[in-house]
Write a protein that holds these residues in place. Structure first.
Motif, PDB file in Angstrom:
ATOM      1  N   TYR A 277     -23.253 -16.772   9.537  1.00  0.00           N
ATOM      2  CA  TYR A 277     -22.849 -16.425  10.962  1.00  0.00           C
ATOM      3  C   TYR A 277     -21.535 -16.095  10.647  1.00  0.00           C
ATOM      4  N   ILE A 278     -20.961 -14.687  11.161  1.00  0.00           N
ATOM      5  CA  ILE A 278     -19.574 -14.420  11.113  1.00  0.00           C
ATOM      6  C   ILE A 278     -18.950 -14.181  12.677  1.00  0.00           C
ATOM      7  N   GLY A 279     -17.841 -15.155  12.829  1.00  0.00           N
ATOM      8  CA  GLY A 279     -16.989 -14.850  14.026  1.00  0.00           C
ATOM      9  C   GLY A 279     -15.597 -14.542  13.669  1.00  0.00           C
ATOM     10  N   ILE A 301     -18.929 -18.226   8.680  1.00  0.00           N
ATOM     11  CA  ILE A 301     -17.527 -17.590   8.157  1.00  0.00           C
ATOM     12  C   ILE A 301     -16.826 -17.325   9.387  1.00  0.00           C
ATOM     13  N   GLN A 302     -15.683 -17.929   9.606  1.00  0.00           N
ATOM     14  CA  GLN A 302     -15.000 -18.175  10.828  1.00  0.00           C
ATOM     15  C   GLN A 302     -13.606 -17.731  10.875  1.00  0.00           C
ATOM     16  N   SER A 303     -12.919 -17.295  11.532  1.00  0.00           N
ATOM     17  CA  SER A 303     -11.575 -17.065  11.672  1.00  0.00           C
ATOM     18  C   SER A 303     -10.742 -18.266  11.999  1.00  0.00           C
ATOM     19  N   ASN A 304      -9.531 -18.633  11.812  1.00  0.00           N
ATOM     20  CA  ASN A 304      -9.050 -19.843  11.987  1.00  0.00           C
ATOM     21  C   ASN A 304      -7.601 -19.846  12.500  1.00  0.00           C
ATOM     22  N   PRO A 305      -7.244 -19.570  13.784  1.00  0.00           N
ATOM     23  CA  PRO A 305      -6.411 -19.158  14.590  1.00  0.00           C
ATOM     24  C   PRO A 305      -5.663 -20.630  14.840  1.00  0.00           C
ATOM     25  N   GLY A 306      -4.418 -20.923  14.642  1.00  0.00           N
ATOM     26  CA  GLY A 306      -3.799 -22.304  14.811  1.00  0.00           C
ATOM     27  C   GLY A 306      -4.682 -23.292  14.157  1.00  0.00           C
ATOM     28  N   ASN A 307      -5.390 -22.872  12.998  1.00  0.00           N
ATOM     29  CA  ASN A 307      -6.075 -24.204  12.267  1.00  0.00           C
ATOM     30  C   ASN A 307      -6.855 -24.795  13.000  1.00  0.00           C
ATOM     31  N   VAL A 308      -7.546 -24.374  14.114  1.00  0.00           N
ATOM     32  CA  VAL A 308      -8.421 -25.110  14.924  1.00  0.00           C
ATOM     33  C   VAL A 308      -9.605 -25.271  14.373  1.00  0.00           C
ATOM     34  N   THR A 309     -10.323 -23.811  13.593  1.00  0.00           N
ATOM     35  CA  THR A 309     -11.553 -24.006  12.966  1.00  0.00           C
ATOM     36  C   THR A 309     -11.418 -25.056  11.715  1.00  0.00           C
ATOM     37  N   ALA A 310     -10.389 -25.253  11.413  1.00  0.00           N
ATOM     38  CA  ALA A 310     -10.230 -26.261  10.043  1.00  0.00           C
ATOM     39  C   ALA A 310     -10.429 -27.696  10.477  1.00  0.00           C
ATOM     40  N   GLU A 311     -10.572 -27.798  11.609  1.00  0.00           N
ATOM     41  CA  GLU A 311     -10.767 -29.131  12.076  1.00  0.00           C
ATOM     42  C   GLU A 311     -12.537 -29.637  12.306  1.00  0.00           C
ATOM     43  N   ILE A 312     -13.155 -28.746  12.049  1.00  0.00           N
ATOM     44  CA  ILE A 312     -14.442 -28.779  11.739  1.00  0.00           C
ATOM     45  C   ILE A 312     -15.145 -28.137  10.449  1.00  0.00           C
ATOM     46  N   ILE A 313     -14.496 -27.270   9.831  1.00  0.00           N
ATOM     47  CA  ILE A 313     -14.970 -26.450   8.553  1.00  0.00           C
ATOM     48  C   ILE A 313     -13.788 -26.868   7.485  1.00  0.00           C
ATOM     49  N   GLU A 314     -14.375 -27.408   6.533  1.00  0.00           N
ATOM     50  CA  GLU A 314     -13.932 -27.453   5.206  1.00  0.00           C
ATOM     51  C   GLU A 314     -14.188 -26.327   4.318  1.00  0.00           C
ATOM     52  N   ASP A 315     -13.058 -25.555   4.142  1.00  0.00           N
ATOM     53  CA  ASP A 315     -13.249 -24.463   3.551  1.00  0.00           C
ATOM     54  C   ASP A 315     -13.853 -24.213   2.122  1.00  0.00           C
ATOM     55  N   GLU A 316     -14.739 -23.421   2.303  1.00  0.00           N
ATOM     56  CA  GLU A 316     -15.474 -23.257   0.753  1.00  0.00           C
ATOM     57  C   GLU A 316     -16.437 -24.382   0.576  1.00  0.00           C
ATOM     58  N   ARG A 317     -16.794 -25.219   1.499  1.00  0.00           N
ATOM     59  CA  ARG A 317     -17.701 -26.145   1.545  1.00  0.00           C
ATOM     60  C   ARG A 317     -18.823 -25.838   2.565  1.00  0.00           C
ATOM     61  N   ASN A 318     -18.527 -26.533   3.924  1.00  0.00           N
ATOM     62  CA  ASN A 318     -19.456 -26.169   4.966  1.00  0.00           C
ATOM     63  C   ASN A 318     -19.253 -25.058   5.923  1.00  0.00           C
ATOM     64  N   MET A 333     -14.522  -9.806   0.762  1.00  0.00           N
ATOM     65  CA  MET A 333     -14.809 -10.733  -0.504  1.00  0.00           C
ATOM     66  C   MET A 333     -15.397 -12.020  -0.072  1.00  0.00           C
ATOM     67  N   LEU A 334     -15.124 -12.398   1.186  1.00  0.00           N
ATOM     68  CA  LEU A 334     -15.479 -13.582   1.892  1.00  0.00           C
ATOM     69  C   LEU A 334     -17.133 -13.627   1.860  1.00  0.00           C
ATOM     70  N   ILE A 335     -17.532 -12.397   2.508  1.00  0.00           N
ATOM     71  CA  ILE A 335     -19.082 -12.325   2.629  1.00  0.00           C
ATOM     72  C   ILE A 335     -19.742 -12.250   1.271  1.00  0.00           C
ATOM     73  N   ILE A 336     -19.318 -11.484   0.405  1.00  0.00           N
ATOM     74  CA  ILE A 336     -19.891 -11.337  -1.104  1.00  0.00           C
ATOM     75  C   ILE A 336     -19.860 -12.651  -1.569  1.00  0.00           C
ATOM     76  N   SER A 337     -18.729 -13.563  -1.383  1.00  0.00           N
ATOM     77  CA  SER A 337     -18.734 -14.799  -2.103  1.00  0.00           C
ATOM     78  C   SER A 337     -19.857 -15.803  -1.140  1.00  0.00           C
ATOM     79  N   ALA A 338     -20.031 -15.631   0.050  1.00  0.00           N
ATOM     80  CA  ALA A 338     -21.195 -16.383   0.832  1.00  0.00           C
ATOM     81  C   ALA A 338     -22.345 -16.006   0.276  1.00  0.00           C
ATOM     82  N   LEU A 339     -22.813 -14.623   0.180  1.00  0.00           N
ATOM     83  CA  LEU A 339     -24.114 -14.538  -0.301  1.00  0.00           C
ATOM     84  C   LEU A 339     -24.323 -14.635  -1.454  1.00  0.00           C
ATOM     85  N   ASN A 340     -23.324 -14.604  -2.446  1.00  0.00           N
ATOM     86  CA  ASN A 340     -23.769 -14.726  -3.699  1.00  0.00           C
ATOM     87  C   ASN A 340     -23.844 -16.407  -4.209  1.00  0.00           C
ATOM     88  N   ASN A 341     -23.803 -17.234  -3.136  1.00  0.00           N
ATOM     89  CA  ASN A 341     -23.859 -18.649  -3.456  1.00  0.00           C
ATOM     90  C   ASN A 341     -24.925 -19.303  -2.768  1.00  0.00           C
TER      91      ASN A 341
END
Length: 377
Positions: A277-279, A301-318, A333-341
């Motif tokens: 999912y991409i937002g 795969i989600q944007s992170n304005p004001g670091n709010v998304t980082a309150e629930i998403i640990e980058d490169e993990r969940n 690059m982020l989409i390719i990275s996600a689909l290749n792993n």
């Protein structure tokens, strides 16, 4: 208690209010945007159809209201019943114990005058989306926001970022805690819509393109990596016209659903079929669709304005954080990275299932919402 809710006719407000349907509280809803009765909201007395003209429309009035909205707001009481006027009537009629407004600009600014006139009536304000993060930096809004926060007794936020912002803007009341804006989700029922990860072939994109939504940058990123996404179906939901037009202009083989075409339940079913999912946006609170992706195990795969998304998403993990919503090359690059792993997506699904059970389950959220009001006595 007598609880008066003030909101636009939003599914998130409806879901919140439904949490109190089995209590002994008397529930009321003021249709502050004058859109009409909500058929889905059956457990609350509704105040609708209240806006009445005092004078016939004056030539050029509409154009003036759009060109000078702040000035018109100050004088519109001369032409029509205002939110403040009707709220005062409601207060006199039902004598509420607490008033709960959802959202700042449309639902809290217009009632401030009356709320100041009745200082003993408790006021809860729910901060949504861009209420503070974006608007507090604008000169025309900053003063109004501070005036509302000065009067508000209780603040509900869907992220810690907005509580900290509110304190910086002068709020010194009680924080009710971080609770999703649309309340909890019925995880057990939604589990039936979740396909196994290995069977998922959809890349799901939120199609908002406006002042904050930056879906076109995601569409362009996907357009640039045809070989990577060749075995996937790209589905764009909630799509604004500009996004649909772009997809048609370039003959992209993406499935699109316009802004109001899908119900929330239909979106949840799509999430349950989606691998990724991409937002993408430049400003937001905690995105409800991000929470829904987490619940349905669509790798976010989600944007992170004001670091709010980082309150629930640990980058490169969940999930993966988009740090620049306008950097199309990086989004590629982020989409390719996600689909290749694929292994990371499987592990993320396990992490997100645990997060959903702990932080998003209706079974845990509903008692918190009931307690929120009981604690005001």
């Amino acid at each position: 208690m007598k609880i008066l809710f003030i909101s636009m006719p939003s599914i998130h407000a409806i879901r919140w209010i439904e949490n109190l349907k089995d209590t002994d509280d008397e529930l009321y809803w003021f249709d502050v945007t004058n859109k009409g009765e909500i058929k889905l909201l059956q457990n609350a007395t509704q105040f609708t159809g209240w806006k009445i003209r005092k004078k016939r429309h004056i030539k050029g009035e509409y154009r003036f209201s759009k060109k000078f909205p702040h000035t018109y707001f100050k004088i519109k009481y001369l032409f029509e019943t205002t939110e403040n006027e009707h709220l005062e009537k409601i207060i006199k009629d039902i004598q509420p114990d607490v008033i709960h407004s959802f959202e700042m600009q449309h639902c809290s600014y217009p009632i401030l005058k009356t709320m100041n006139k009745y200082p003993t009536v408790k006021w809860i304000y729910s901060c949504w989306g861009n209420d503070l993060y974006y608007y507090s930096d604008l000169k025309n809004h900053s003063k109004k926001i501070k005036a509302v926060l000065k009067r508000v007794n209780y603040l509900h936020t869907d992220c810690l970022r907005d509580y900290n912002l509110a304190k910086d803007l002068g709020f010194n009341g009680k924080h009710t805690g971080v609770i999703p804006g649309g309340s909890g989700y019925h995880l057990e029922a939604l589990a039936a819509y979740k396909l196994p990860i290995n069977e998922r072939k959809i890349i799901l994109v939120k199609g908002y393109q406006h002042q904050f939504g930056k879906a076109l940058n995601v569409i362009k990123a996907l357009q640039n990596i045809p070989s990577t996404i060749a075995n996937f179906e790209v589905v764009v939901f909630g799509a604004h016209k500009e996004v649909i037009n772009y997809i048609e202009e370039y003959n992209l083989q993406f499935t699109t659903y316009h802004r109001n075409e899908l119900s929330q339940n239909e979106v949840m079913k799509l999430m349950g079929k989606s691998l990724v999912y991409i937002g993408n946006n430049s400003s937001d609170g905690m995105p409800n669709t991000l929470l829904e992706a987490i619940i349905m195990n669509a790798f976010p795969i989600q944007s992170n304005p004001g670091n709010v998304t980082a309150e629930i998403i640990e980058d490169e993990r969940n999930g993966i954080l988009i740090n620049d919503p306008n950097d199309i090359k990086n989004i590629e690059m982020l989409i390719i990275s996600a689909l290749n792993n694929k292994e990371r997506i499987i592990e993320a699904a396990k992490m997100n299932t645990a997060i959903a059970l702990e932080r998003l389950d209706h079974i845990k959220i509903q008692p918190k919402i009931v307690e929120l009001y009981q604690s005001l006595n």
